[in-house]
Design a protein around this motif. Structure first.
Motif, PDB file in Angstrom:
ATOM      1  N   HIS A 136       4.214   9.804  -9.598  1.00  0.00           N
ATOM      2  CA  HIS A 136       3.663   9.911 -10.954  1.00  0.00           C
ATOM      3  C   HIS A 136       2.770  11.146 -11.078  1.00  0.00           C
ATOM      4  O   HIS A 136       2.829  11.863 -12.079  1.00  0.00           O
ATOM      5  N   GLY A 137       1.964  11.382 -10.079  1.00  0.00           N
ATOM      6  CA  GLY A 137       1.099  12.551 -10.106  1.00  0.00           C
ATOM      7  C   GLY A 137       1.906  13.828 -10.203  1.00  0.00           C
ATOM      8  O   GLY A 137       1.620  14.700 -11.034  1.00  0.00           O
ATOM      9  N   LEU A 138       2.933  13.930  -9.391  1.00  0.00           N
ATOM     10  CA  LEU A 138       3.767  15.132  -9.424  1.00  0.00           C
ATOM     11  C   LEU A 138       4.495  15.242 -10.758  1.00  0.00           C
ATOM     12  O   LEU A 138       4.618  16.329 -11.324  1.00  0.00           O
ATOM     13  N   VAL A 185      -4.919   3.733   0.510  1.00  0.00           N
ATOM     14  CA  VAL A 185      -3.820   4.423  -0.164  1.00  0.00           C
ATOM     15  C   VAL A 185      -3.750   5.871   0.311  1.00  0.00           C
ATOM     16  O   VAL A 185      -2.675   6.392   0.634  1.00  0.00           O
ATOM     17  N   HIS A 213      -4.391  12.370  -8.597  1.00  0.00           N
ATOM     18  CA  HIS A 213      -4.211  12.122 -10.028  1.00  0.00           C
ATOM     19  C   HIS A 213      -3.367  10.866 -10.254  1.00  0.00           C
ATOM     20  O   HIS A 213      -3.677  10.046 -11.120  1.00  0.00           O
ATOM     21  N   GLY A 214      -2.328  10.718  -9.476  1.00  0.00           N
ATOM     22  CA  GLY A 214      -1.484   9.531  -9.611  1.00  0.00           C
ATOM     23  C   GLY A 214      -2.273   8.263  -9.367  1.00  0.00           C
ATOM     24  O   GLY A 214      -2.196   7.309 -10.148  1.00  0.00           O
ATOM     25  N   LEU A 215      -3.046   8.270  -8.303  1.00  0.00           N
ATOM     26  CA  LEU A 215      -3.853   7.082  -8.000  1.00  0.00           C
ATOM     27  C   LEU A 215      -4.897   6.841  -9.076  1.00  0.00           C
ATOM     28  O   LEU A 215      -5.151   5.704  -9.477  1.00  0.00           O
ATOM     29  N   CYS A 255       2.080   6.571  -6.770  1.00  0.00           N
ATOM     30  CA  CYS A 255       1.031   7.489  -7.226  1.00  0.00           C
ATOM     31  C   CYS A 255       1.470   8.931  -7.041  1.00  0.00           C
ATOM     32  O   CYS A 255       1.299   9.770  -7.935  1.00  0.00           O
ATOM     33  N   ALA A 256       2.021   9.207  -5.888  1.00  0.00           N
ATOM     34  CA  ALA A 256       2.439  10.577  -5.592  1.00  0.00           C
ATOM     35  C   ALA A 256       3.495  11.040  -6.584  1.00  0.00           C
ATOM     36  O   ALA A 256       3.412  12.135  -7.145  1.00  0.00           O
ATOM     37  N   MET A 278       2.129  16.708 -13.103  1.00  0.00           N
ATOM     38  CA  MET A 278       1.778  18.098 -12.793  1.00  0.00           C
ATOM     39  C   MET A 278       2.843  19.073 -13.272  1.00  0.00           C
ATOM     40  O   MET A 278       2.515  20.131 -13.804  1.00  0.00           O
ATOM     41  N   GLU A 298      -4.649   7.425 -12.168  1.00  0.00           N
ATOM     42  CA  GLU A 298      -4.035   6.792 -13.324  1.00  0.00           C
ATOM     43  C   GLU A 298      -3.645   5.346 -13.017  1.00  0.00           C
ATOM     44  O   GLU A 298      -3.740   4.476 -13.864  1.00  0.00           O
ATOM     45  N   MET A 299      -3.205   5.108 -11.804  1.00  0.00           N
ATOM     46  CA  MET A 299      -2.769   3.760 -11.445  1.00  0.00           C
ATOM     47  C   MET A 299      -3.906   2.758 -11.526  1.00  0.00           C
ATOM     48  O   MET A 299      -3.726   1.643 -12.005  1.00  0.00           O
ATOM     49  N   LEU A 338       3.657  14.728   1.557  1.00  0.00           N
ATOM     50  CA  LEU A 338       3.018  13.445   1.261  1.00  0.00           C
ATOM     51  C   LEU A 338       3.490  12.407   2.275  1.00  0.00           C
ATOM     52  O   LEU A 338       4.686  12.214   2.460  1.00  0.00           O
ATOM     53  N   ALA A 354       1.205   4.014  -2.833  1.00  0.00           N
ATOM     54  CA  ALA A 354       0.939   5.420  -2.528  1.00  0.00           C
ATOM     55  C   ALA A 354       2.097   6.299  -2.988  1.00  0.00           C
ATOM     56  O   ALA A 354       1.897   7.347  -3.604  1.00  0.00           O
ATOM     57  N   CYS A 411      -1.631  15.839  -6.745  1.00  0.00           N
ATOM     58  CA  CYS A 411      -0.736  14.864  -7.368  1.00  0.00           C
ATOM     59  C   CYS A 411      -1.089  13.460  -6.928  1.00  0.00           C
ATOM     60  O   CYS A 411      -1.144  12.525  -7.743  1.00  0.00           O
ATOM     61  N   ALA A 412      -1.320  13.293  -5.657  1.00  0.00           N
ATOM     62  CA  ALA A 412      -1.626  11.972  -5.124  1.00  0.00           C
ATOM     63  C   ALA A 412      -2.893  11.428  -5.762  1.00  0.00           C
ATOM     64  O   ALA A 412      -2.943  10.274  -6.210  1.00  0.00           O
ATOM     65  N   LEU A 424       0.834  -1.206   0.000  1.00  0.00           N
ATOM     66  CA  LEU A 424       0.000   0.000   0.000  1.00  0.00           C
ATOM     67  C   LEU A 424       0.864   1.251   0.000  1.00  0.00           C
ATOM     68  O   LEU A 424       0.624   2.196  -0.760  1.00  0.00           O
ATOM     69  N   ALA A 433      -6.109   2.640 -13.476  1.00  0.00           N
ATOM     70  CA  ALA A 433      -6.376   2.295 -14.869  1.00  0.00           C
ATOM     71  C   ALA A 433      -5.398   1.229 -15.351  1.00  0.00           C
ATOM     72  O   ALA A 433      -5.665   0.525 -16.311  1.00  0.00           O
TER      73      ALA A 433
END
Lengths: 217, 217
Positions: free
Chosen positions: A173-175, B201, B173-175, A170-171, A178, B177-178, A205, A167, B170-171, A163, B180
DNA sequence: AATACATCTTGACGGCGTTCAGATAGGTGC
DNA sequence: GCACCTATCTGAACGCCGTCAAGATGTATT
């Protein structure tokens, strides 16, 4: 308009009929186009042109365009692995290692935005991330998981580790996405630079902030 | 092969020469194609076909394909705003509100994956997120920022609020996408369901975990 | 009723991914 | 050294795409 020097299309000696290592040349041509003109310029025909062969030639080495992009994406993941391995090795404490992994991930995405896009676009079509990502020891995912496992020590169970790694992923990738949309210039200025900004976000985060706190105290 | 009932192309009365509200019809046709066949099926010609007009007709209402997609994306953001507003209103504590915002964001992305993609693809081309996102009070970004501001109370300065909101964004959006890419079925099972997984998460992510802790204690 | 305007269609252009028949070259057995 | 086999590359074609210009068709204004 002069094209790249590595472009086989306009050498005077027009190339032997058999290329030698066309699949390799195609991947490199694709990477060149990607870096120069972005993902939208990456047509199969353009890649063939850049490599100096006919539009149909790639089909003797790749099933279709997607398979060529897969090869490009694979190279991208390997580059990212190297980058993160180095960043991790440069730091000493676990908290710093974790942050360094995140920062280097985002920096890679910003330095190679088109490549980064291809890496995820390929995964999107197959609706799954590449296998080696969760298996190869030097893969980005495994490196993050390893550090998180170490930071957690004994108390963290398997589920929590996965988990937390998810997490963190995701953080990051999201950043990474962005920073492709926004420049965040005001924040960067106030924080005194680019890397400080990235660290700032990661600190907010949990995985990173929390871990840092635990590792540092 | 029967097409959609709302498809104006095969009504017997073949349609008045002037459509009436073609721009609206085009956006709806685009949305229909998007939900049915994914982003790759969304060509301008296909949209025109679905709306029952010639391939050139859209150009009297949109500058080019990108502008049509912008309109589709705009609708997507509005749908997301509504969704998050409702989720936020359903909860009472600030911590729950924040988590609900994140969970509803990801759920929207999973329920409308193609639309979600278009929303971000449009932003990518312009290298900037839509303005209303940072301005309209009910926008996703502003809603998150508002809750974070409230949670932080006095002590949080402007910079920290923006940083935290960005981190949360970011978190999420990252999640989004994940999910998917991966199904995360093992984790979902262990945690007892889909929403529990998402909450899990988010709990591992600072903004959410930290805030929750602060708000609940 | 005549004229201006918005809207839609037709037909065309170049570029795309892909396929297939045919040209070319390197490798293998004689 | 030669014939053959196979891998590799080319050329031409197909149907799709986004886009544009010219002309047809309605609606609105005068």
């Amino acid at each position: 308009m002069v094209t790249s020097m590595t472009d086989a299309a306009n050498t005077n000696e027009p190339r032997p009929y058999h290329h030698g290592d066309l699949s390799r040349a195609l991947v490199e041509a694709a990477r060149r186009l990607l870096e120069q003109d972005g993902p939208s310029a990456l047509s199969l025909r353009a890649v063939a042109r850049e490599a100096g062969v006919s539009p149909a030639a790639p089909y003797h080495h790749f099933k279709d365009k997607g398979e060529l992009l897969d090869a490009v994406a694979h190279e991208g993941w390997e580059m990212l692995n190297v980058r993160m391995t180095e960043a991790r090795a440069r730091e000493t404490t676990l908290g710093d290692k974790l942050t360094a992994l995140g920062v280097s991930y985002v920096q890679f995405a910003r330095e190679h935005p088109a490549l980064y896009r291809v890496m995820y676009d390929c995964s999107r079509e197959k609706a799954t991330l590449p296998e080696h990502l969760h298996e190869a020891d030097d893969s980005a995912y495994c490196q993050v998981r390893d550090v998180i496992t170490e930071v957690g020590g004994g108390p963290m169970n398997e589920l929590d580790i996965e988990l937390a790694t998810t997490a963190a992923w995701c953080a990051a990738h999201g950043l990474a996405e962005m920073v492709a949309f926004k420049q965040f210039d005001p924040m960067k200025e106030q924080l005194g630079g680019d890397e400080a900004f990235l660290r700032g976000v990661f600190t907010h985060l949990g995985i990173f902030g929390h871990m840092n706190a635990r590792a540092l105290t």
